[in-house]
Design a protein around this motif. Structure first.
Motif, PDB file in Angstrom:
ATOM      1  N   GLY A  64     -83.293 -12.365 -84.327  1.00 35.31           N
ATOM      2  CA  GLY A  64     -84.317 -11.824 -83.444  1.00 35.31           C
ATOM      3  C   GLY A  64     -83.712 -10.880 -82.433  1.00 35.31           C
ATOM      4  O   GLY A  64     -82.498 -10.890 -82.180  1.00 35.31           O
ATOM      5  N   SER A  65     -84.548 -10.044 -81.817  1.00 38.34           N
ATOM      6  CA  SER A  65     -84.086  -9.101 -80.806  1.00 38.34           C
ATOM      7  C   SER A  65     -85.265  -8.676 -79.949  1.00 38.34           C
ATOM      8  O   SER A  65     -86.410  -8.604 -80.426  1.00 38.34           O
ATOM      9  N   ASP A  66     -84.985  -8.390 -78.704  1.00 39.34           N
ATOM     10  CA  ASP A  66     -86.023  -7.877 -77.803  1.00 39.34           C
ATOM     11  C   ASP A  66     -86.250  -6.383 -78.001  1.00 39.34           C
ATOM     12  O   ASP A  66     -87.320  -5.868 -77.640  1.00 39.34           O
ATOM     13  N   THR A  67     -85.287  -5.687 -78.549  1.00 37.54           N
ATOM     14  CA  THR A  67     -85.405  -4.233 -78.777  1.00 37.54           C
ATOM     15  C   THR A  67     -84.983  -3.902 -80.210  1.00 37.54           C
ATOM     16  O   THR A  67     -83.927  -3.281 -80.428  1.00 37.54           O
ATOM     17  N   PRO A  68     -85.730  -4.321 -81.232  1.00 37.62           N
ATOM     18  CA  PRO A  68     -85.324  -4.051 -82.613  1.00 37.62           C
ATOM     19  C   PRO A  68     -85.410  -2.564 -82.950  1.00 37.62           C
ATOM     20  O   PRO A  68     -86.112  -1.797 -82.289  1.00 37.62           O
ATOM     21  N   ILE A  69     -84.667  -2.182 -84.000  1.00 40.44           N
ATOM     22  CA  ILE A  69     -84.633  -0.792 -84.462  1.00 40.44           C
ATOM     23  C   ILE A  69     -85.638  -0.634 -85.594  1.00 40.44           C
ATOM     24  O   ILE A  69     -85.686  -1.450 -86.522  1.00 40.44           O
ATOM     25  N   SER A  70     -86.448   0.405 -85.537  1.00 38.95           N
ATOM     26  CA  SER A  70     -87.381   0.727 -86.617  1.00 38.95           C
ATOM     27  C   SER A  70     -86.700   1.694 -87.577  1.00 38.95           C
ATOM     28  O   SER A  70     -86.293   2.795 -87.175  1.00 38.95           O
ATOM     29  N   CYS A  71     -86.541   1.282 -88.824  1.00 38.11           N
ATOM     30  CA  CYS A  71     -85.855   2.114 -89.822  1.00 38.11           C
ATOM     31  C   CYS A  71     -86.697   3.332 -90.179  1.00 38.11           C
ATOM     32  O   CYS A  71     -87.925   3.248 -90.299  1.00 38.11           O
ATOM     33  N   GLU A  72     -86.027   4.456 -90.390  1.00 36.50           N
ATOM     34  CA  GLU A  72     -86.719   5.718 -90.627  1.00 36.50           C
ATOM     35  C   GLU A  72     -87.334   5.783 -92.013  1.00 36.50           C
ATOM     36  O   GLU A  72     -88.451   6.284 -92.187  1.00 36.50           O
ATOM     37  N   TYR A  73     -86.632   5.284 -93.029  1.00 34.61           N
ATOM     38  CA  TYR A  73     -87.098   5.449 -94.404  1.00 34.61           C
ATOM     39  C   TYR A  73     -87.817   4.210 -94.927  1.00 34.61           C
ATOM     40  O   TYR A  73     -88.850   4.324 -95.579  1.00 34.61           O
ATOM     41  N   LEU A  76     -88.547  -0.945 -92.086  1.00 36.13           N
ATOM     42  CA  LEU A  76     -88.176  -2.287 -91.648  1.00 36.13           C
ATOM     43  C   LEU A  76     -87.758  -2.264 -90.180  1.00 36.13           C
ATOM     44  O   LEU A  76     -87.377  -1.237 -89.632  1.00 36.13           O
ATOM     45  N   ARG A  77     -87.805  -3.431 -89.578  1.00 34.12           N
ATOM     46  CA  ARG A  77     -87.320  -3.612 -88.208  1.00 34.12           C
ATOM     47  C   ARG A  77     -86.079  -4.495 -88.279  1.00 34.12           C
ATOM     48  O   ARG A  77     -86.123  -5.608 -88.811  1.00 34.12           O
ATOM     49  N   GLY A  78     -84.976  -3.968 -87.738  1.00 33.81           N
ATOM     50  CA  GLY A  78     -83.720  -4.690 -87.836  1.00 33.81           C
ATOM     51  C   GLY A  78     -82.915  -4.590 -86.567  1.00 33.81           C
ATOM     52  O   GLY A  78     -83.267  -3.890 -85.617  1.00 33.81           O
ATOM     53  N   VAL A  79     -81.783  -5.311 -86.575  1.00 32.16           N
ATOM     54  CA  VAL A  79     -80.890  -5.317 -85.414  1.00 32.16           C
ATOM     55  C   VAL A  79     -79.601  -4.551 -85.694  1.00 32.16           C
ATOM     56  O   VAL A  79     -78.925  -4.134 -84.762  1.00 32.16           O
ATOM     57  N   ILE A  80     -79.245  -4.383 -86.969  1.00 27.99           N
ATOM     58  CA  ILE A  80     -78.105  -3.558 -87.377  1.00 27.99           C
ATOM     59  C   ILE A  80     -78.591  -2.637 -88.481  1.00 27.99           C
ATOM     60  O   ILE A  80     -79.154  -3.102 -89.486  1.00 27.99           O
ATOM     61  N   VAL A  81     -78.401  -1.343 -88.307  1.00 24.15           N
ATOM     62  CA  VAL A  81     -78.845  -0.362 -89.296  1.00 24.15           C
ATOM     63  C   VAL A  81     -77.682   0.573 -89.588  1.00 24.15           C
ATOM     64  O   VAL A  81     -77.098   1.170 -88.664  1.00 24.15           O
ATOM     65  N   GLU A  82     -77.321   0.695 -90.874  1.00 20.53           N
ATOM     66  CA  GLU A  82     -76.285   1.628 -91.318  1.00 20.53           C
ATOM     67  C   GLU A  82     -76.921   2.673 -92.215  1.00 20.53           C
ATOM     68  O   GLU A  82     -77.639   2.334 -93.161  1.00 20.53           O
ATOM     69  N   GLU A  83     -76.645   3.936 -91.937  1.00 13.47           N
ATOM     70  CA  GLU A  83     -77.158   5.044 -92.735  1.00 13.47           C
ATOM     71  C   GLU A  83     -75.989   5.855 -93.280  1.00 13.47           C
ATOM     72  O   GLU A  83     -75.073   6.222 -92.531  1.00 13.47           O
ATOM     73  N   THR A  84     -76.023   6.121 -94.579  1.00 13.64           N
ATOM     74  CA  THR A  84     -75.004   6.950 -95.222  1.00 13.64           C
ATOM     75  C   THR A  84     -75.695   8.023 -96.042  1.00 13.64           C
ATOM     76  O   THR A  84     -76.775   7.807 -96.596  1.00 13.64           O
ATOM     77  N   ALA A  85     -75.082   9.188 -96.110  1.00 15.44           N
ATOM     78  CA  ALA A  85     -75.577  10.307 -96.914  1.00 15.44           C
ATOM     79  C   ALA A  85     -74.419  10.846 -97.743  1.00 15.44           C
ATOM     80  O   ALA A  85     -73.367  11.186 -97.198  1.00 15.44           O
ATOM     81  N   GLU A  86     -74.605  10.913 -99.056  1.00 14.53           N
ATOM     82  CA  GLU A  86     -73.572  11.383 -99.974  1.00 14.53           C
ATOM     83  C   GLU A  86     -74.072  12.621-100.703  1.00 14.53           C
ATOM     84  O   GLU A  86     -75.193  12.623-101.228  1.00 14.53           O
ATOM     85  N   CYS A 109     -74.015   4.049 -87.770  1.00 10.47           N
ATOM     86  CA  CYS A 109     -74.424   2.655 -87.597  1.00 10.47           C
ATOM     87  C   CYS A 109     -75.021   2.481 -86.205  1.00 10.47           C
ATOM     88  O   CYS A 109     -74.496   2.994 -85.213  1.00 10.47           O
ATOM     89  N   LYS A 110     -76.118   1.727 -86.152  1.00  6.72           N
ATOM     90  CA  LYS A 110     -76.780   1.393 -84.894  1.00  6.72           C
ATOM     91  C   LYS A 110     -76.890  -0.127 -84.792  1.00  6.72           C
ATOM     92  O   LYS A 110     -77.168  -0.795 -85.792  1.00  6.72           O
ATOM     93  N   GLU A 111     -76.680  -0.651 -83.621  1.00  9.43           N
ATOM     94  CA  GLU A 111     -76.802  -2.088 -83.388  1.00  9.43           C
ATOM     95  C   GLU A 111     -77.355  -2.318 -81.984  1.00  9.43           C
ATOM     96  O   GLU A 111     -76.933  -1.651 -81.031  1.00  9.43           O
ATOM     97  N   VAL A 112     -78.284  -3.253 -81.893  1.00  3.90           N
ATOM     98  CA  VAL A 112     -78.864  -3.638 -80.603  1.00  3.90           C
ATOM     99  C   VAL A 112     -78.511  -5.095 -80.333  1.00  3.90           C
ATOM    100  O   VAL A 112     -78.152  -5.836 -81.259  1.00  3.90           O
ATOM    101  N   LEU A 173     -79.995  -5.209 -91.275  1.00  3.69           N
ATOM    102  CA  LEU A 173     -80.109  -6.654 -91.067  1.00  3.69           C
ATOM    103  C   LEU A 173     -81.475  -6.897 -90.433  1.00  3.69           C
ATOM    104  O   LEU A 173     -81.644  -6.741 -89.221  1.00  3.69           O
ATOM    105  N   PRO A 174     -82.475  -7.263 -91.235  1.00  8.04           N
ATOM    106  CA  PRO A 174     -83.839  -7.343 -90.720  1.00  8.04           C
ATOM    107  C   PRO A 174     -84.019  -8.527 -89.763  1.00  8.04           C
ATOM    108  O   PRO A 174     -83.316  -9.547 -89.842  1.00  8.04           O
ATOM    109  N   THR A 175     -84.961  -8.388 -88.872  1.00 10.57           N
ATOM    110  CA  THR A 175     -85.333  -9.509 -88.000  1.00 10.57           C
ATOM    111  C   THR A 175     -86.007 -10.583 -88.843  1.00 10.57           C
ATOM    112  O   THR A 175     -86.708 -10.290 -89.821  1.00 10.57           O
ATOM    113  N   GLY A 176     -85.785 -11.825 -88.441  1.00 15.91           N
ATOM    114  CA  GLY A 176     -86.336 -12.948 -89.189  1.00 15.91           C
ATOM    115  C   GLY A 176     -85.459 -13.451 -90.313  1.00 15.91           C
ATOM    116  O   GLY A 176     -85.809 -14.413 -91.000  1.00 15.91           O
TER     117      GLY A 176
END
Length: 343
Positions: A64-73, A76-86, A109-112, A173-176
């Motif tokens: 859980g998190s008080d300020t979760p991250i909303s994924c762009e693509y 999902l709502r998560g607390v750790i988000v990693e984005e890679t582009a190849e 990478c983003k983490e709250v 890493l989704p909430t819940g």
């Protein structure tokens, strides 16, 4: 020749043994950590047990998190988000064909701040990205085809490239999400409890339970030890085989040397006897000369029976001369090999 195969197997066996020992040691450490069934018990446990030694515990709960991250693509709502582009493309190689390759364009990478909550209390987790066992869920995987202009595409083609597109992967890493965390429990001045990497000890963040982690480590420890035994047996076999072949080869050379020395020792007496009795008879001297074996200088087993053209030297058998390009005596290039026959 050094038996590198045997040495490599023995070194691999030693490395596998150390891995198995490390896995078994980690399993024993996980068995000894304090298990917290409900997070509300952790505060009281810290007040009593953490005054002398650092308290390493295992807890479970949902992310859980008080300020979760909303994924762009993925949305999902998560607390750790990693984005890679190849960037994927075709590359023209020296053989004249096109091979597929890729290059990393972006890694972010983003983490709250986030916590585990089991309904009784919440505990914050710090430094989870450096923990063992953390696996992020693939939220989305999108391939965007290359939209380059004709001029840009032509320039890439002249450089031996064909752009295919960009592959974007989003891991989260989704909430819940239910997690098990093993680490050091500490309480700050305002009473907030958090789990962090201990100065010395295990630090796990995993979707598996603590019992599953212990069983998995024990299984890998056994497999590493079995593989270590197998590599050890095979390595010893290769070393023993090489040693046996070396001993037999040395014995064969010693036997050949003994035969040559014995024949050379008989030669002077036979020459003296021939000079007093049959000096005028050339055929008798030839027969006596044959008592000294005319061995090939390469294999020391067969008699030499080949003449090298144009140098005219005769010092090897036909089997060995077929592998030669230069004369062993004068180093002149061999143009032809003529076989000789004894009468």
């Amino acid at each position: 020749m050094v038996p590198w195969g045997g040495f490599t197997c023995c070194l691999s066996a030693a490395a596998l043994y150390l891995l198995g020992r490390s896995s078994g040691r980690d399993a024993e450490v996980l068995k000894s950590v304090t298990r917290v069934n409900q997070l509300k018990e952790l505060a009281q446990l810290l007040d009593t047990a953490c005054k002398v030694l650092p308290l390493v515990v295992t807890i479970s709960g949902r992310v859980g998190s008080d300020t979760p991250i909303s994924c762009e693509y993925s949305g999902l709502r998560g607390v750790i988000v990693e984005e890679t582009a190849e960037q994927h493309f075709l590359k023209h190689n020296d053989a004249g064909s096109w091979i597929q390759d890729s290059a990393l364009m972006l890694s972010m990478c983003k983490e709250v701040p986030w916590y585990l909550d089991d309904g009784t209390d919440r505990v914050y987790v710090v430094g989870a990205r450096g923990a063992t066992g953390l696996v992020l869920t693939v939220g989305s995987e999108v391939f965007e085809e290359s939209g380059r202009s004709l001029v840009r595409g032509t320039l890439d083609y002249l450089q031996g490239l064909k752009m295919l597109g960009v592959k974007r992967i989003e891991r989260v890493l989704p909430t819940g999400t239910p997690l098990t965390v093993v680490g050091e429990a500490v309480k700050d001045d305002i009473g907030t409890i958090r789990i962090q990497r201990p100065y010395k000890g295990p630090f796990y963040v995993s979707h598996k339970t603590i019992d599953q982690l212990i069983a998995n480590l024990g299984k890998w420890a056994r497999w590493y030890k079995y593989a270590s035994v197998g590599f050890t047996v095979f390595g010893v076999f290769l070393l023993a085989k090489h040693a046996f072949q070396y001993i037999m080869e040395r014995r064969r050379h010693w036997e050949l040397r003994r035969r040559v020395l014995a024949a050379a020792a008989k030669r002077p007496g036979q020459d003296n006897e021939g000079s007093t009795g049959n000096d005028e008879n050339g055929s008798d001297n030839t027969k006596k000369d044959r008592l000294l074996p005319d061995l090939c200088v390469i294999c020391l087993e067969q008699e030499y029976n080949s003449v090298f053209v144009p140098c005219g030297h005769m010092c090897s058998c036909m089997a060995c001369s077929s592998h030669l390009t230069n004369c062993p005596l004068c180093r002149r290039r061999i143009e032809q090999v003529v076989r000789t026959f004894r009468h």
